[in-house]
Design a protein around this motif. Structure first.
Motif, PDB file in Angstrom:
ATOM      1  N   VAL A 157       0.805  -1.213   0.000  1.00 11.10           N
ATOM      2  CA  VAL A 157       0.000   0.000   0.000  1.00 11.10           C
ATOM      3  C   VAL A 157       0.842   1.269   0.000  1.00 11.10           C
ATOM      4  O   VAL A 157       0.314   2.367   0.007  1.00 11.10           O
ATOM      5  CB  VAL A 157      -0.942   0.034   1.217  1.00 11.10           C
ATOM      6  CG1 VAL A 157      -2.016  -1.010   1.064  1.00 11.10           C
ATOM      7  CG2 VAL A 157      -0.163  -0.173   2.490  1.00 11.10           C
ATOM      8  N   PHE A 256       9.924  12.658   1.741  1.00 14.33           N
ATOM      9  CA  PHE A 256       9.683  11.459   2.549  1.00 14.33           C
ATOM     10  C   PHE A 256      10.111  10.169   1.852  1.00 14.33           C
ATOM     11  O   PHE A 256      10.081   9.101   2.444  1.00 14.33           O
ATOM     12  CB  PHE A 256       8.214  11.343   2.950  1.00 14.33           C
ATOM     13  CG  PHE A 256       7.738  12.514   3.752  1.00 14.33           C
ATOM     14  CD1 PHE A 256       8.595  13.188   4.599  1.00 14.33           C
ATOM     15  CD2 PHE A 256       6.428  12.964   3.645  1.00 14.33           C
ATOM     16  CE1 PHE A 256       8.161  14.272   5.336  1.00 14.33           C
ATOM     17  CE2 PHE A 256       5.990  14.054   4.385  1.00 14.33           C
ATOM     18  CZ  PHE A 256       6.856  14.708   5.228  1.00 14.33           C
ATOM     19  N   THR A 258       9.082   7.723   0.450  1.00 16.81           N
ATOM     20  CA  THR A 258       8.007   6.780   0.151  1.00 16.81           C
ATOM     21  C   THR A 258       6.678   7.493   0.354  1.00 16.81           C
ATOM     22  O   THR A 258       6.593   8.456   1.101  1.00 16.81           O
ATOM     23  CB  THR A 258       8.034   5.554   1.081  1.00 16.81           C
ATOM     24  OG1 THR A 258       8.068   6.030   2.425  1.00 16.81           O
ATOM     25  CG2 THR A 258       9.229   4.676   0.836  1.00 16.81           C
ATOM     26  N   GLN A 260       2.489   6.918   1.224  1.00 19.22           N
ATOM     27  CA  GLN A 260       1.413   6.028   1.643  1.00 19.22           C
ATOM     28  C   GLN A 260       0.194   6.331   0.783  1.00 19.22           C
ATOM     29  O   GLN A 260      -0.167   7.488   0.613  1.00 19.22           O
ATOM     30  CB  GLN A 260       1.056   6.272   3.111  1.00 19.22           C
ATOM     31  CG  GLN A 260       2.248   6.325   4.037  1.00 19.22           C
ATOM     32  CD  GLN A 260       2.809   4.970   4.327  1.00 19.22           C
ATOM     33  OE1 GLN A 260       2.141   3.966   4.150  1.00 19.22           O
ATOM     34  NE2 GLN A 260       4.057   4.927   4.761  1.00 19.22           N
ATOM     35  N   GLU A 263      -3.343   8.451   1.991  1.00 18.36           N
ATOM     36  CA  GLU A 263      -3.308   9.769   2.637  1.00 18.36           C
ATOM     37  C   GLU A 263      -3.992  10.853   1.816  1.00 18.36           C
ATOM     38  O   GLU A 263      -4.346  10.651   0.664  1.00 18.36           O
ATOM     39  CB  GLU A 263      -1.856  10.150   2.910  1.00 18.36           C
ATOM     40  CG  GLU A 263      -1.198   9.130   3.795  1.00 18.36           C
ATOM     41  CD  GLU A 263      -0.109   9.716   4.663  1.00 18.36           C
ATOM     42  OE1 GLU A 263       0.508  10.703   4.255  1.00 18.36           O
ATOM     43  OE2 GLU A 263       0.102   9.175   5.761  1.00 18.36           O
TER      44      GLU A 263
ATOM     45  N   THR B  97       1.240  11.384   7.329  1.00 18.14           N
ATOM     46  CA  THR B  97       2.698  11.403   7.404  1.00 18.14           C
ATOM     47  C   THR B  97       3.255  12.799   7.620  1.00 18.14           C
ATOM     48  O   THR B  97       4.030  13.041   8.551  1.00 18.14           O
ATOM     49  CB  THR B  97       3.301  10.827   6.109  1.00 18.14           C
ATOM     50  OG1 THR B  97       2.719   9.556   5.873  1.00 18.14           O
ATOM     51  CG2 THR B  97       4.799  10.682   6.229  1.00 18.14           C
ATOM     52  N   ALA B 120       5.369   3.964  11.747  1.00 15.61           N
ATOM     53  CA  ALA B 120       4.514   3.238  10.809  1.00 15.61           C
ATOM     54  C   ALA B 120       4.769   3.697   9.382  1.00 15.61           C
ATOM     55  O   ALA B 120       4.562   2.955   8.439  1.00 15.61           O
ATOM     56  CB  ALA B 120       3.053   3.446  11.170  1.00 15.61           C
ATOM     57  N   LYS B 121       5.214   4.938   9.236  1.00 15.03           N
ATOM     58  CA  LYS B 121       5.448   5.471   7.891  1.00 15.03           C
ATOM     59  C   LYS B 121       6.909   5.334   7.472  1.00 15.03           C
ATOM     60  O   LYS B 121       7.348   6.002   6.543  1.00 15.03           O
ATOM     61  CB  LYS B 121       5.022   6.938   7.813  1.00 15.03           C
ATOM     62  CG  LYS B 121       3.763   7.273   8.566  1.00 15.03           C
ATOM     63  CD  LYS B 121       2.524   6.719   7.891  1.00 15.03           C
ATOM     64  CE  LYS B 121       1.307   7.186   8.675  1.00 15.03           C
ATOM     65  NZ  LYS B 121       0.059   6.743   8.135  1.00 15.03           N
ATOM     66  N   ASP B 123      10.339   5.202   6.110  1.00 14.10           N
ATOM     67  CA  ASP B 123      11.332   6.119   5.543  1.00 14.10           C
ATOM     68  C   ASP B 123      11.018   7.587   5.758  1.00 14.10           C
ATOM     69  O   ASP B 123      11.911   8.418   5.871  1.00 14.10           O
ATOM     70  CB  ASP B 123      11.452   5.873   4.027  1.00 14.10           C
ATOM     71  CG  ASP B 123      12.160   4.572   3.730  1.00 14.10           C
ATOM     72  OD1 ASP B 123      13.249   4.376   4.287  1.00 14.10           O
ATOM     73  OD2 ASP B 123      11.624   3.764   2.954  1.00 14.10           O
ATOM     74  N   ALA B 124       9.730   7.918   5.771  1.00 14.44           N
ATOM     75  CA  ALA B 124       9.334   9.326   5.807  1.00 14.44           C
ATOM     76  C   ALA B 124       9.883  10.050   7.034  1.00 14.44           C
ATOM     77  O   ALA B 124      10.046  11.267   7.012  1.00 14.44           O
ATOM     78  CB  ALA B 124       7.814   9.427   5.775  1.00 14.44           C
ATOM     79  N   GLN B 188      -5.170   1.740   5.931  1.00 11.57           N
ATOM     80  CA  GLN B 188      -4.422   1.720   4.681  1.00 11.57           C
ATOM     81  C   GLN B 188      -3.080   2.390   4.879  1.00 11.57           C
ATOM     82  O   GLN B 188      -3.001   3.438   5.495  1.00 11.57           O
ATOM     83  CB  GLN B 188      -5.176   2.511   3.622  1.00 11.57           C
ATOM     84  CG  GLN B 188      -6.345   1.781   3.069  1.00 11.57           C
ATOM     85  CD  GLN B 188      -7.063   2.645   2.049  1.00 11.57           C
ATOM     86  OE1 GLN B 188      -6.522   3.620   1.560  1.00 11.57           O
ATOM     87  NE2 GLN B 188      -8.277   2.269   1.744  1.00 11.57           N
ATOM     88  N   GLY B 189      -2.048   1.760   4.342  1.00 13.29           N
ATOM     89  CA  GLY B 189      -0.751   2.416   4.407  1.00 13.29           C
ATOM     90  C   GLY B 189       0.028   2.040   5.643  1.00 13.29           C
ATOM     91  O   GLY B 189       1.151   2.464   5.813  1.00 13.29           O
ATOM     92  N   ASN B 190      -0.564   1.226   6.527  1.00 13.95           N
ATOM     93  CA  ASN B 190       0.174   0.787   7.694  1.00 13.95           C
ATOM     94  C   ASN B 190       0.906  -0.518   7.359  1.00 13.95           C
ATOM     95  O   ASN B 190       0.297  -1.570   7.207  1.00 13.95           O
ATOM     96  CB  ASN B 190      -0.776   0.584   8.877  1.00 13.95           C
ATOM     97  CG  ASN B 190      -0.035   0.264  10.152  1.00 13.95           C
ATOM     98  OD1 ASN B 190       1.035  -0.333  10.122  1.00 13.95           O
ATOM     99  ND2 ASN B 190      -0.595   0.659  11.267  1.00 13.95           N
ATOM    100  N   VAL B 191       2.210  -0.391   7.215  1.00 14.84           N
ATOM    101  CA  VAL B 191       3.032  -1.531   6.816  1.00 14.84           C
ATOM    102  C   VAL B 191       2.877  -2.686   7.805  1.00 14.84           C
ATOM    103  O   VAL B 191       2.828  -3.856   7.427  1.00 14.84           O
ATOM    104  CB  VAL B 191       4.513  -1.105   6.720  1.00 14.84           C
ATOM    105  CG1 VAL B 191       5.362  -2.223   6.153  1.00 14.84           C
ATOM    106  CG2 VAL B 191       4.647   0.135   5.850  1.00 14.84           C
ATOM    107  N   GLU B 194      -0.009  -4.941   7.117  1.00 17.77           N
ATOM    108  CA  GLU B 194       0.285  -5.815   5.978  1.00 17.77           C
ATOM    109  C   GLU B 194       1.120  -7.008   6.445  1.00 17.77           C
ATOM    110  O   GLU B 194       0.894  -8.146   6.051  1.00 17.77           O
ATOM    111  CB  GLU B 194       1.067  -5.035   4.907  1.00 17.77           C
ATOM    112  CG  GLU B 194       0.323  -3.840   4.351  1.00 17.77           C
ATOM    113  CD  GLU B 194      -0.573  -4.210   3.171  1.00 17.77           C
ATOM    114  OE1 GLU B 194      -0.358  -5.280   2.589  1.00 17.77           O
ATOM    115  OE2 GLU B 194      -1.481  -3.421   2.858  1.00 17.77           O
ATOM    116  N   TYR B 212      -9.682  -4.951   2.667  1.00 20.42           N
ATOM    117  CA  TYR B 212      -9.409  -3.604   3.179  1.00 20.42           C
ATOM    118  C   TYR B 212     -10.709  -2.934   3.591  1.00 20.42           C
ATOM    119  O   TYR B 212     -11.660  -2.904   2.823  1.00 20.42           O
ATOM    120  CB  TYR B 212      -8.753  -2.743   2.085  1.00 20.42           C
ATOM    121  CG  TYR B 212      -7.309  -3.061   1.862  1.00 20.42           C
ATOM    122  CD1 TYR B 212      -6.325  -2.467   2.640  1.00 20.42           C
ATOM    123  CD2 TYR B 212      -6.929  -3.959   0.877  1.00 20.42           C
ATOM    124  CE1 TYR B 212      -4.995  -2.776   2.440  1.00 20.42           C
ATOM    125  CE2 TYR B 212      -5.603  -4.269   0.672  1.00 20.42           C
ATOM    126  CZ  TYR B 212      -4.637  -3.675   1.456  1.00 20.42           C
ATOM    127  OH  TYR B 212      -3.319  -3.969   1.264  1.00 20.42           O
TER     128      TYR B 212
END
Lengths: 343, 339
Positions: A157, A256, A258, A260, A263, B97, B120-121, B123-124, B188-191, B194, B212
């Motif tokens: 995702v 950043f 990457t 998501q 968002e 983020t 959770a995000k 690299d950011a 959504q987007g939470n590694v 997954e 989802y």
């Protein structure tokens, strides 16, 4: 001596012009918010904090410029929030999947956001549906596409890191670098914001197209009758939102690394809030680009000021809502007093 | 100004008075409610700090959405440790983020003495944590992003390895003979989420699919899960990833009118009740209270004695598999908001 005394006496025309500016309410509100946090939050006045507040304001302000122009033109764009995410995702995935220099993704991303803006404008003019409905549809479609396409392409995702690819450094310099001057860190978004602000304000106040914006927002039928290309004007305004989303999307990606996919939802309302606090009327035909910047600044000060003041962040949205109402009330109050003119 | 205004209370004053007294007398519950809670908390509260170290300031910045029970428990643990360790504790959170990064920056601006961050995000947050390091602020990462923790210069990571937890859940599912599992991802987007689903999939053995849903819109999530259960009659297990989602999953199973077992990650009042009644098979807990508590406590230890747990490896708070046997003890702690 209150402002109201000042407003109701006979005044020179110049002063009246100042008082009739749509930004005045926002300016007073911004000063008030600044003073409140300066009084209660010691860290708020530090130079480093100012950089953080400016950055927060710029990430809203970049979008508030085209959104305020669009609102003066009498339309909404509810897809603006997720379009930013779309821009970042597109740029990242195109570069990664093609193993191309990052500029390729950046350019394709611009084409995509302009296409979405163009689609919004085209749908609006062809279907005659309200923009609220059209862009609500776009918003939902983009939200789904952001997740669906990302999952399809990347298998997860969020996008894969692209910081080791060629061109990343240069793109990062353009969209996400920072300059530190005597402790004040200014991010690239602040420059973009200022640039967009100047261009947007100049277009609105100094060009024929700016007159068209006011005209189509004030009364589209009358504007059409005097030969203003209404559909084209509105489409260009949507393209402007697409451009803003592209800039902010690239910033998110290159700062950043990457992205998501889920968002951006809800931010479209924050852009509208910034425009409204800045003096834009929800019905169109009135407002200012500079005001939207003040609105963004109020938002930035409030969102970070609450942290510096060490207030419980649970209440953040509550304060924000109250501030929106107060600013909007102040706007209408100032506007009404100013329009009343000398007695 | 009318003269015949309707004044119900004045007109029926005696009746109102009688009613009020009756309500006051008859309306009191002798069990539960706020009074019982006050009694409990008074009994539990020791109050005051247990140490004489200076009053340090520790900030925690999470990726939580607003009003999430799990994060409230993390916060409770952190606040409890802060009270004990004479620490001013600042909590802030944002699910987006860029906003979370700005909040971390705001904490650095405030020159805090320690920083707890969720990754959770991934690299950011690298850049902004680099700034924390440059400012000399010790950082401990909490709950998610253990693969980034050391790379971003954090002292240690406190949490559960999501893949390991997923595999533990998968092993448990296989042991229970579950054949067809639906894993429900709600952020959504939470590694990490997954990883839980894919970890469970790797050990579960049977058929496995992911759905989802929108975790902040429960009615919608409930409808999505029950629609999926109706559409696919082969599914015999729903695996949810949080306490609130487990409660929603239970409702969805009722809606679908099929005998489907629900298993979940994390706890909640309904999960514990479900463990007790048998509608929930097992829960994989990562002990959120411990994550907040240990986060603050380890930073305090580091500042006061340069101690650090983990030996360069993450400090694991889970997975802890909880079943029917644990339900009675858990019920009390969940009601207290610490499990």
């Amino acid at each position: 001596m209150s402002t109201t005394d000042l407003l109701v006496q006979d005044r020179p025309a110049a002063l009246r012009r100042v008082l009739a500016r749509p930004e005045l309410g926002a300016l007073i509100a911004a000063a008030a918010v600044f003073l409140v946090f300066a009084a209660v939050a010691e860290p708020f006045l530090r130079v480093s904090s100012l950089g953080t507040v400016l950055y927060a304001a710029s990430t809203i302000g970049i979008m508030a410029v085209p959104v305020s122009l669009l609102m003066i033109g009498g339309e909404f764009d509810l897809s603006a929030g997720v379009l930013v995410t779309t821009a970042a995702l597109t740029s990242s995935m195109v570069s990664y999947q093609l193993t191309a220099v990052t500029w390729v993704g950046v350019l394709v991303s611009l084409l995509v956001t302009l296409a979405v803006g163009g689609f919004n404008g085209w749908m609006l003019s062809r279907t005659k549906l309200p923009s609220f409905i059209v862009t609500l549809g776009t918003f939902l479609m983009l939200t789904g596409a952001n997740l669906g396409v990302t999952k399809l392409v990347s298998g997860t995702v969020s996008t894969k890191p692209i910081s080791d690819m060629e061109g990343f450094g240069a793109c990062r310099w353009l969209f996400a670098s920072e300059v530190t001057v005597c402790g004040l860190t200014i991010k690239a978004t602040v420059w973009w914001w200022l640039g967009l602000l100047l261009v947007g304000s100049w277009v609105l106040l100094r060009t024929r197209f700016g007159n068209w914006i006011f005209a189509v927002g004030g009364d589209a039928a009358a504007a059409r009758a005097v030969g203003v290309p209404v559909a084209r004007t509105k489409t260009v305004l949507y393209l402007g939102v697409g451009f803003g989303a592209w800039v902010l999307g690239q910033h998110l990606l290159f700062s950043f690394d990457t992205v998501q996919s889920g968002e951006g939802v809800g931010n479209e309302l924050i852009y509208i809030v910034a425009a409204v606090i800045g003096g834009c009327l929800i019905t169109g035909g009135y407002g200012s680009v500079v005001g939207s910047a003040l609105g963004a600044l109020i938002f930035g000060m409030a969102s970070k000021g609450i942290i510096y003041a060490q207030w419980n962040p649970d209440w953040f949205k509550f304060f924000l809502g109250a501030m929106l109402l107060l600013a909007a009330l102040l706007n209408t109050f100032v506007k009404r007093r100013a329009e009343r003119g000398p007695r | 100004m009318s003269t015949t205004r309707f004044r119900p209370f004045r007109r029926f004053r005696p009746a109102c008075a009688v009613l009020a007294v009756l309500a006051a007398v008859a309306g009191c519950s002798s069990t539960g409610g706020l009074r019982a809670e006050h009694a409990r908390s008074q009994a539990a509260a020791a109050g005051g700090s247990a140490v004489t170290t200076p009053r340090w300031k520790i900030a925690m910045v999470t990726h939580a959405g607003a009003g999430d029970a799990f994060w409230d428990t993390v916060r409770k643990g952190a606040e409890q440790a802060a009270a004990k360790d004479n620490i001013t504790f600042l909590y802030s959170n944002d699910a987006q983020t860029q906003n979370q990064v700005q909040l971390v920056q705001a904490a650095i601006d405030q020159k805090v003495d320690g920083l707890l961050v969720t990754l959770a995000k991934g690299d950011a947050l690298g850049d902004v944590l680099g700034k924390a390091k440059a400012a000399g602020i010790p950082v401990i990462t909490v709950n998610s992003g253990q693969e980034y923790s050391a790379r971003f210069g954090a002292l240690t990571h406190i949490g559960q390895d999501e893949s390991t937890a997923g595999q533990a859940a998968g092993t448990e599912l296989a042991g229970r003979g579950r054949k067809n599992v639906l894993c429900v991802i709600h952020e959504q987007g939470n590694v990490g989420q997954e990883q839980r689903c894919s970890g469970a999939q790797s050990k579960a053995g049977g058929a496995f699919q992911v759905l989802y849903v929108d975790g902040v819109n429960m009615p919608d999530a409930r409808a999505a899960v029950s629609a999926k259960l109706q559409a696919d009659p082969a599914i015999d297990t729903v695996l949810t990833l949080s306490g609130p989602m487990a409660a929603t999953g239970l409702q969805a199973i009722q809606d679908a009118r099929r005998p489907v077992e629900l298993d979940t990650f994390d706890l909640g009042t309904q999960v514990v009740a479900g463990l007790k009644s048998g509608s929930v098979g097992f829960a994989v807990d990562q002990q959120p209270y411990l994550q907040g508590y240990e986060g603050v406590d380890l930073l305090w230890l580091y500042r006061s004695n340069l101690d650090m747990l983990g030996g360069g490896k993450p400090v694991l708070t889970g997975p802890q598999i909880l079943t029917r046997d644990d339900a009675d003890a858990l019920a009390e702690y969940v009601a207290r908001g610490t499990r």
